[in-house]
Scaffold this motif. Structure first.
Motif, PDB file in Angstrom:
ATOM      1  N   TRP A  36       0.854  -1.179   0.000  1.00  0.00           N
ATOM      2  CA  TRP A  36       0.000   0.000   0.000  1.00  0.00           C
ATOM      3  C   TRP A  36       0.896   1.237   0.000  1.00  0.00           C
ATOM      4  N   TYR A  37       0.587   2.159  -0.895  1.00  0.00           N
ATOM      5  CA  TYR A  37       1.244   3.458  -0.955  1.00  0.00           C
ATOM      6  C   TYR A  37       0.181   4.533  -0.727  1.00  0.00           C
ATOM      7  N   GLN A  44       5.112  13.657  -2.340  1.00  0.00           N
ATOM      8  CA  GLN A  44       5.507  12.463  -3.088  1.00  0.00           C
ATOM      9  C   GLN A  44       4.749  11.236  -2.591  1.00  0.00           C
ATOM     10  N   ARG A  45       4.595  10.284  -3.462  1.00  0.00           N
ATOM     11  CA  ARG A  45       3.992   9.015  -3.061  1.00  0.00           C
ATOM     12  C   ARG A  45       4.942   8.309  -2.100  1.00  0.00           C
ATOM     13  N   GLU A  46       4.382   7.743  -1.030  1.00  0.00           N
ATOM     14  CA  GLU A  46       5.218   7.077  -0.030  1.00  0.00           C
ATOM     15  C   GLU A  46       4.676   5.691   0.296  1.00  0.00           C
ATOM     16  N   LEU A  47       5.584   4.809   0.662  1.00  0.00           N
ATOM     17  CA  LEU A  47       5.207   3.448   1.013  1.00  0.00           C
ATOM     18  C   LEU A  47       4.575   3.424   2.405  1.00  0.00           C
ATOM     19  N   GLY A  54       4.912 -14.748   1.759  1.00  0.00           N
ATOM     20  CA  GLY A  54       4.999 -15.568   2.960  1.00  0.00           C
ATOM     21  C   GLY A  54       4.403 -14.930   4.187  1.00  0.00           C
ATOM     22  N   GLY A  55       3.975 -13.676   4.064  1.00  0.00           N
ATOM     23  CA  GLY A  55       3.314 -12.998   5.173  1.00  0.00           C
ATOM     24  C   GLY A  55       4.191 -12.063   5.980  1.00  0.00           C
ATOM     25  N   SER A  56       5.448 -11.904   5.609  1.00  0.00           N
ATOM     26  CA  SER A  56       6.299 -10.936   6.308  1.00  0.00           C
ATOM     27  C   SER A  56       5.858  -9.524   5.956  1.00  0.00           C
ATOM     28  N   THR A  57       5.898  -8.645   6.954  1.00  0.00           N
ATOM     29  CA  THR A  57       5.401  -7.291   6.759  1.00  0.00           C
ATOM     30  C   THR A  57       6.445  -6.243   7.110  1.00  0.00           C
ATOM     31  N   ASN A  58       6.255  -5.076   6.532  1.00  0.00           N
ATOM     32  CA  ASN A  58       7.106  -3.937   6.849  1.00  0.00           C
ATOM     33  C   ASN A  58       6.258  -2.683   6.696  1.00  0.00           C
ATOM     34  N   TYR A  59       6.556  -1.672   7.527  1.00  0.00           N
ATOM     35  CA  TYR A  59       5.736  -0.470   7.557  1.00  0.00           C
ATOM     36  C   TYR A  59       6.580   0.798   7.479  1.00  0.00           C
ATOM     37  N   GLY A  60       5.962   1.852   6.944  1.00  0.00           N
ATOM     38  CA  GLY A  60       6.599   3.147   7.003  1.00  0.00           C
ATOM     39  C   GLY A  60       6.691   3.617   8.451  1.00  0.00           C
TER      40      GLY A  60
END
Length: 121
Positions: A36-37, A44-47, A54-60
């Protein structure tokens, strides 16, 4: 032909919640990362968040535990649960996915058309 369609945006008061959905459809062999951006006017567009197959996640960094990304591999959906929304979260939210199509067997990046999230103070 592969398509991503977002839904779930809207107007919410500060402190409220929204759940965004993104559905991938078409000639899909495999979906790798789904993201999702967001893009606010003049910025600017940001993450916002990413989830691997596999279900691993990362967040801004700005998420600070308020949002949760998840996916349903059987349905080719990705979701973004957003809690404790603030006016600075107002933006157009876009779904993006790295998708391997069936013919040719090639990975491409696809974007949805966006869904507007507006948070009032």
């Amino acid at each position: 032909q592969v398509q991503l369609v977002e839904s779930g945006g809207g107007l919410v008061q500060a402190g409220g919640s929204l759940r965004l959905s993104c559905a991938a459809s078409g000639s899909i062999f495999r979906i790798n990362n789904m993201d999702w951006y967001r893009q606010a006017p003049g910025k600017q567009r940001e993450l916002v968040a990413t989830v691997t197959s596999g279900g691993s996640t990362n967040y801004g960094d700005f998420v600070k535990g308020r949002f949760t990304i998840s996916r349903d591999n059987a349905k080719n959906h990705v979701y973004l649960q957003m809690n404790s929304l603030q006016p600075e979260d107002t933006a157009m939210y876009y779904c993006r996915a790295n998708i391997v199509g069936r013919s040719p067997l090639l990975e491409l990046s696809y974007w949805g058309q966006g869904t507007q999230v507006t948070v009032s103070s």
